[in-house]
Design a protein around this motif. Structure first.
Motif, PDB file in Angstrom:
ATOM      1  N   HIS A 248      29.214 -63.114  78.068  1.00  0.00           N
ATOM      2  CA  HIS A 248      28.806 -64.406  78.630  1.00  0.00           C
ATOM      3  C   HIS A 248      29.945 -65.121  79.335  1.00  0.00           C
ATOM      4  O   HIS A 248      29.700 -66.102  80.030  1.00  0.00           O
ATOM      5  CB  HIS A 248      28.238 -65.302  77.526  1.00  0.00           C
ATOM      6  N   ASP A 249      31.148 -64.653  79.170  1.00  0.00           N
ATOM      7  CA  ASP A 249      32.255 -65.310  79.873  1.00  0.00           C
ATOM      8  C   ASP A 249      33.198 -64.266  80.459  1.00  0.00           C
ATOM      9  O   ASP A 249      33.205 -63.105  80.035  1.00  0.00           O
ATOM     10  CB  ASP A 249      33.008 -66.279  78.947  1.00  0.00           C
ATOM     11  N   PRO A 250      33.986 -64.673  81.441  1.00  0.00           N
ATOM     12  CA  PRO A 250      34.883 -63.728  82.120  1.00  0.00           C
ATOM     13  C   PRO A 250      35.901 -63.072  81.188  1.00  0.00           C
ATOM     14  O   PRO A 250      36.300 -61.925  81.416  1.00  0.00           O
ATOM     15  CB  PRO A 250      35.599 -64.592  83.159  1.00  0.00           C
ATOM     16  N   MET A 251      36.310 -63.763  80.138  1.00  0.00           N
ATOM     17  CA  MET A 251      37.285 -63.201  79.204  1.00  0.00           C
ATOM     18  C   MET A 251      36.692 -61.985  78.479  1.00  0.00           C
ATOM     19  O   MET A 251      37.385 -60.970  78.313  1.00  0.00           O
ATOM     20  CB  MET A 251      37.728 -64.254  78.196  1.00  0.00           C
ATOM     21  N   GLN A 252      35.445 -62.067  78.075  1.00  0.00           N
ATOM     22  CA  GLN A 252      34.797 -60.935  77.409  1.00  0.00           C
ATOM     23  C   GLN A 252      34.669 -59.749  78.371  1.00  0.00           C
ATOM     24  O   GLN A 252      34.837 -58.597  77.973  1.00  0.00           O
ATOM     25  CB  GLN A 252      33.418 -61.334  76.893  1.00  0.00           C
ATOM     26  N   LYS A 253      34.368 -60.053  79.624  1.00  0.00           N
ATOM     27  CA  LYS A 253      34.248 -58.984  80.615  1.00  0.00           C
ATOM     28  C   LYS A 253      35.598 -58.311  80.862  1.00  0.00           C
ATOM     29  O   LYS A 253      35.669 -57.088  80.989  1.00  0.00           O
ATOM     30  CB  LYS A 253      33.678 -59.537  81.921  1.00  0.00           C
ATOM     31  N   GLU A 254      36.643 -59.111  80.899  1.00  0.00           N
ATOM     32  CA  GLU A 254      37.982 -58.548  81.091  1.00  0.00           C
ATOM     33  C   GLU A 254      38.387 -57.702  79.882  1.00  0.00           C
ATOM     34  O   GLU A 254      38.993 -56.637  80.037  1.00  0.00           O
ATOM     35  CB  GLU A 254      39.004 -59.670  81.323  1.00  0.00           C
ATOM     36  N   MET A 255      38.047 -58.139  78.696  1.00  0.00           N
ATOM     37  CA  MET A 255      38.349 -57.371  77.489  1.00  0.00           C
ATOM     38  C   MET A 255      37.614 -56.032  77.508  1.00  0.00           C
ATOM     39  O   MET A 255      38.168 -55.003  77.108  1.00  0.00           O
ATOM     40  CB  MET A 255      37.992 -58.177  76.239  1.00  0.00           C
ATOM     41  N   ALA A 256      36.375 -56.033  77.994  1.00  0.00           N
ATOM     42  CA  ALA A 256      35.600 -54.791  78.095  1.00  0.00           C
ATOM     43  C   ALA A 256      36.269 -53.827  79.075  1.00  0.00           C
ATOM     44  O   ALA A 256      36.370 -52.626  78.818  1.00  0.00           O
ATOM     45  CB  ALA A 256      34.173 -55.088  78.532  1.00  0.00           C
ATOM     46  N   ARG A 257      36.760 -54.368  80.195  1.00  0.00           N
ATOM     47  CA  ARG A 257      37.438 -53.535  81.185  1.00  0.00           C
ATOM     48  C   ARG A 257      38.722 -52.939  80.612  1.00  0.00           C
ATOM     49  O   ARG A 257      39.000 -51.746  80.770  1.00  0.00           O
ATOM     50  CB  ARG A 257      37.766 -54.336  82.443  1.00  0.00           C
ATOM     51  N   GLU A 258      39.488 -53.761  79.912  1.00  0.00           N
ATOM     52  CA  GLU A 258      40.740 -53.282  79.319  1.00  0.00           C
ATOM     53  C   GLU A 258      40.478 -52.208  78.265  1.00  0.00           C
ATOM     54  O   GLU A 258      41.201 -51.212  78.187  1.00  0.00           O
ATOM     55  CB  GLU A 258      41.518 -54.444  78.710  1.00  0.00           C
ATOM     56  N   LYS A 259      39.439 -52.404  77.467  1.00  0.00           N
ATOM     57  CA  LYS A 259      39.085 -51.425  76.439  1.00  0.00           C
ATOM     58  C   LYS A 259      38.723 -50.090  77.096  1.00  0.00           C
ATOM     59  O   LYS A 259      39.123 -49.023  76.629  1.00  0.00           O
ATOM     60  CB  LYS A 259      37.919 -51.960  75.609  1.00  0.00           C
ATOM     61  N   LYS A 260      37.970 -50.163  78.196  1.00  0.00           N
ATOM     62  CA  LYS A 260      37.596 -48.945  78.924  1.00  0.00           C
ATOM     63  C   LYS A 260      38.835 -48.226  79.429  1.00  0.00           C
ATOM     64  O   LYS A 260      38.976 -47.002  79.261  1.00  0.00           O
ATOM     65  CB  LYS A 260      36.693 -49.276  80.105  1.00  0.00           C
TER      66      LYS A 260
ATOM     67  N   MET B 173      33.911 -36.304  79.258  1.00  0.00           N
ATOM     68  CA  MET B 173      32.833 -36.945  78.482  1.00  0.00           C
ATOM     69  C   MET B 173      33.310 -38.265  77.899  1.00  0.00           C
ATOM     70  O   MET B 173      32.582 -39.266  77.919  1.00  0.00           O
ATOM     71  CB  MET B 173      32.357 -36.015  77.369  1.00  0.00           C
ATOM     72  N   GLU B 174      34.529 -38.285  77.377  1.00  0.00           N
ATOM     73  CA  GLU B 174      35.068 -39.512  76.782  1.00  0.00           C
ATOM     74  C   GLU B 174      35.240 -40.601  77.838  1.00  0.00           C
ATOM     75  O   GLU B 174      34.971 -41.773  77.585  1.00  0.00           O
ATOM     76  CB  GLU B 174      36.396 -39.234  76.075  1.00  0.00           C
ATOM     77  N   LYS B 175      35.674 -40.227  79.022  1.00  0.00           N
ATOM     78  CA  LYS B 175      35.837 -41.195  80.106  1.00  0.00           C
ATOM     79  C   LYS B 175      34.487 -41.759  80.531  1.00  0.00           C
ATOM     80  O   LYS B 175      34.353 -42.959  80.789  1.00  0.00           O
ATOM     81  CB  LYS B 175      36.544 -40.549  81.295  1.00  0.00           C
ATOM     82  N   THR B 176      33.489 -40.894  80.599  1.00  0.00           N
ATOM     83  CA  THR B 176      32.143 -41.351  80.959  1.00  0.00           C
ATOM     84  C   THR B 176      31.596 -42.297  79.899  1.00  0.00           C
ATOM     85  O   THR B 176      31.026 -43.349  80.219  1.00  0.00           O
ATOM     86  CB  THR B 176      31.199 -40.153  81.142  1.00  0.00           C
ATOM     87  N   LYS B 177      31.789 -41.943  78.624  1.00  0.00           N
ATOM     88  CA  LYS B 177      31.328 -42.817  77.541  1.00  0.00           C
ATOM     89  C   LYS B 177      32.030 -44.171  77.610  1.00  0.00           C
ATOM     90  O   LYS B 177      31.402 -45.210  77.381  1.00  0.00           O
ATOM     91  CB  LYS B 177      31.561 -42.165  76.176  1.00  0.00           C
ATOM     92  N   ALA B 178      33.312 -44.170  77.951  1.00  0.00           N
ATOM     93  CA  ALA B 178      34.059 -45.424  78.057  1.00  0.00           C
ATOM     94  C   ALA B 178      33.491 -46.290  79.175  1.00  0.00           C
ATOM     95  O   ALA B 178      33.334 -47.509  79.014  1.00  0.00           O
ATOM     96  CB  ALA B 178      35.538 -45.143  78.302  1.00  0.00           C
ATOM     97  N   SER B 179      33.139 -45.681  80.286  1.00  0.00           N
ATOM     98  CA  SER B 179      32.581 -46.429  81.415  1.00  0.00           C
ATOM     99  C   SER B 179      31.212 -47.007  81.078  1.00  0.00           C
ATOM    100  O   SER B 179      30.917 -48.168  81.397  1.00  0.00           O
ATOM    101  CB  SER B 179      32.462 -45.536  82.648  1.00  0.00           C
ATOM    102  N   VAL B 180      30.384 -46.222  80.406  1.00  0.00           N
ATOM    103  CA  VAL B 180      29.054 -46.691  80.021  1.00  0.00           C
ATOM    104  C   VAL B 180      29.170 -47.831  79.010  1.00  0.00           C
ATOM    105  O   VAL B 180      28.480 -48.851  79.121  1.00  0.00           O
ATOM    106  CB  VAL B 180      28.197 -45.533  79.461  1.00  0.00           C
ATOM    107  N   GLN B 181      30.071 -47.663  78.055  1.00  0.00           N
ATOM    108  CA  GLN B 181      30.281 -48.714  77.048  1.00  0.00           C
ATOM    109  C   GLN B 181      30.749 -50.004  77.724  1.00  0.00           C
ATOM    110  O   GLN B 181      30.298 -51.093  77.376  1.00  0.00           O
ATOM    111  CB  GLN B 181      31.314 -48.253  76.011  1.00  0.00           C
TER     112      GLN B 181
END
Length: 103
Positions: free
Chosen positions: A36-48, A19-27
């Motif tokens: 709006h920029d690639p850096m924010q997208k990369e940060m989201a991926r790292e957080k996941k 469940m936690e892994k699924t929530k991380a992917s959805v988040q």
């Protein structure tokens, strides 16, 4: 009986981790969609990835704790305190309602 408790606890830990892994992917998807920029997208991926690794570590920790309790039971032949909690601290399965021990 102890084996059944260990199995139930391991199943609960695996379900919680899933469940936690699924929530991380959805988040991550939500954060990437609003980024709006690639850096924010990369940060989201790292957080996941961090959240998924943490969930897996919690699951493995619970399984190790259960195995140690089972081994201790075998060595002593007694009825020691055995936590069936998926959280590792409360002694109850997530979503079980009362927060009390299932022992």
């Amino acid at each position: 009986m102890q084996s059944a408790k260990e199995t139930a606890s391991n199943i609960g830990a695996s379900a919680k981790a899933g469940m936690e892994k699924t929530k991380a992917s959805v988040q991550e998807k939500m954060e990437k969609a609003s980024a709006h920029d690639p850096m924010q997208k990369e940060m989201a991926r790292e957080k996941k990835e961090e959240r998924k690794a943490e969930a897996e570590a919690m699951k493995q920790g619970t399984k190790a704790q259960n195995a140690a309790a089972k081994q201790g039971e075998r060595l002593t032949g007694g009825h020691g305190n055995y936590s069936t909690g998926g959280t590792g601290t409360t002694g109850h399965l997530p979503g079980s309602g009362t927060g009390g021990s299932l022992i």
